[in-house]
Design an enzyme around this catalytic site. Sequence first.
Site, PDB file in Angstrom:
ATOM      1  N   LYS A 183       0.777  -1.203   0.165  1.00  0.00           N
ATOM      2  CA  LYS A 183       0.065   0.080  -0.070  1.00  0.00           C
ATOM      3  C   LYS A 183       0.718   1.500   0.048  1.00  0.00           C
ATOM      4  O   LYS A 183       0.417   2.454  -0.574  1.00  0.00           O
ATOM      5  CB  LYS A 183      -0.971   0.069   1.145  1.00  0.00           C
TER       6      LYS A 183
HETATM    7  C1  LIG Z   1      -4.001  -4.789  -0.149  1.00  0.00           C
HETATM    8  C2  LIG Z   1      -3.327  -6.231  -0.145  1.00  0.00           C
HETATM    9  C3  LIG Z   1      -3.360  -7.117  -1.141  1.00  0.00           C
HETATM   10  C4  LIG Z   1      -4.449  -7.231  -2.173  1.00  0.00           C
HETATM   11  O1  LIG Z   1      -4.396  -5.839  -2.997  1.00  0.00           O
HETATM   12  P1  LIG Z   1      -5.550  -5.435  -3.733  1.00  0.00           P
HETATM   13  O2  LIG Z   1      -5.201  -4.202  -4.677  1.00  0.00           O
HETATM   14  O3  LIG Z   1      -6.503  -4.946  -2.846  1.00  0.00           O
HETATM   15  O4  LIG Z   1      -5.944  -6.566  -4.981  1.00  0.00           O
HETATM   16  C5  LIG Z   1      -2.453  -8.111  -1.308  1.00  0.00           C
HETATM   17  N1  LIG Z   1      -1.273  -8.276  -0.067  1.00  0.00           N
HETATM   18  C6  LIG Z   1      -1.269  -7.290   0.982  1.00  0.00           C
HETATM   19  C7  LIG Z   1       0.009  -7.382   1.703  1.00  0.00           C
HETATM   20  C8  LIG Z   1      -2.145  -6.275   0.774  1.00  0.00           C
HETATM   21  O5  LIG Z   1      -2.157  -5.178   1.942  1.00  0.00           O
END
Ligand SMILES: *Cc1c(COP(=O)(O)O)cnc(C)c1O
Length: 499
Positions: free
Chosen positions: A113
């Site tokens: 993120k």
């Molecule tokens: C948010 C997240 C995901 C999923 O990503 P998306 O963009 O929602 O598909 C996968 N792994 C981690 C560690 C995340 O924080």
Amino acid sequence: MNQLLYKSTRGEETPATSARAVLNGLAGDGGLYVPVEIPRADFALTELPAMSYAQTALRVMRLFLTDYSDEELQRAVQAAYGDKFADPEVAPLVNRSGAWFLELFHGPTLAFKDMALTILPHLLVTAAQKCGEDREIVILTATSGDTGKAALEGFAGVAGTRVVVYFPEHGVSSIQKRQMTTQEGENTHVIGIVGNFDDAQAGVKKMLADKALAAAMAARRQMFSSANSINIGRLIPQVTYYFYAYGRLLASGEARPGEEVNFAVPTGNFGNILAGYYARCMGLPVRKLICASNSNKVLFDFFATGIYDQNREFFTTMSPSMDILVSSNLERLLYHAGGGDAAQTANLMRSLSASGRYRVPESLREGLDAFSSGFATEAETALAIKDVFESGRYVMDPHTAVAFSVWRHYRRQTGDHSKTVIVSTASPYKFPADVLASIGAGGDDRDPLALAEKIAVLAGGRVPRAVRELGQKPVRHRTVCRKEDMEAVLRSILGLNSG
Ligand SMILES: *Cc1c(COP(=O)(O)O)cnc(C)c1O
């Protein structure tokens, strides 16, 4: 350069500039903003190996954010990727156990993120200036763990913004909770709610749509925006690392320019993998985007059958950031794969909110051939962590392990031995109890910092500073409320009367 405009996936709303789309977050008709046309890369693949992460980001983002000046983008890129990442490469590509791991977890909160949430605040503040908006921007976020901390860290101390995060008091890992409750910055607010993530999410959506609340805020010169992946300002920065990874493969001689590679992506809300789809549409030689789900395999079933159905049991897994049954960004793919038919997308979304399911027409399914999909059970995820540790002394977090496991099956089933990049979304230090249990070196989750030390020994690495300092940081946020009181708490934070 021509101006690229953004329109809603659902309707005929007047197209918006990129700054307006970033500022609004969600389109007025409830749809998501998409570029009217996905731009082609205006650089050659052979230029990529010489480009740093920041340079790649600039080259990619200027194609999408056409009403931002290069100086504005440069400033945002520098603020985000200049010195906030623990690895000088920002997103290193690591070769172990026959795969390439694109490590997107060296940012301040140890999950991918950060790749977008370190830059979104700067894009948003610049957008406000460009749109002549001088109200305070209130970022309202519900989180199952990773987004909340990344939004807090991204917006902390950013003038003109305030960030309010609601998390399920008993629904996040102990490290995730501590990361949030120790957050610094006078403009940050963290509230635990007695309820689960869906309750937090429902409460936030209700407030975002509340006209009376909006009016009370407007009177105090405040407005809402979103840091969730429905905001196009989160998606666009994520396109960068697909190009960057390809550049690293070229730089090391692992791939020839034009050679097709696969990306395996651990998927929840479909934001990360959709950025890969955009990169592919821009001309990046991607053979397959492998969509990897955990036991909540609603996306796998969708790709297999053309039917999306959220009416099913919800599983709590060791990859909590993928525990999701309503995958918001899939709406953008439906729009693009359906040939830009907003009326069709609107119909599908109406069906989803009415009955929790929809079936896409065959013509749309043909537009999904860039994707392959699979899922990993909890046992398969644990086995992948163990196997990769034993064969490569490499410790994966459970989200990354889901992608690795799905790719392994994919390769066996299809015989496709193209080079594959495993998009690694979280640091193993963020989920130490499950990681150690998978390797067979389990411990007590009540002392996560001790467990993190144990991982460091196994991996021959160091516990990241972001985890180490959690032990010393004082808890600054203690508010816990009932889900019925979420708005009252917000009103008190914002200095509004109690409505
Ligand atoms: C948010 C997240 C995901 C999923 O990503 P998306 O963009 O929602 O598909 C996968 N792994 C981690 C560690 C995340 O924080």
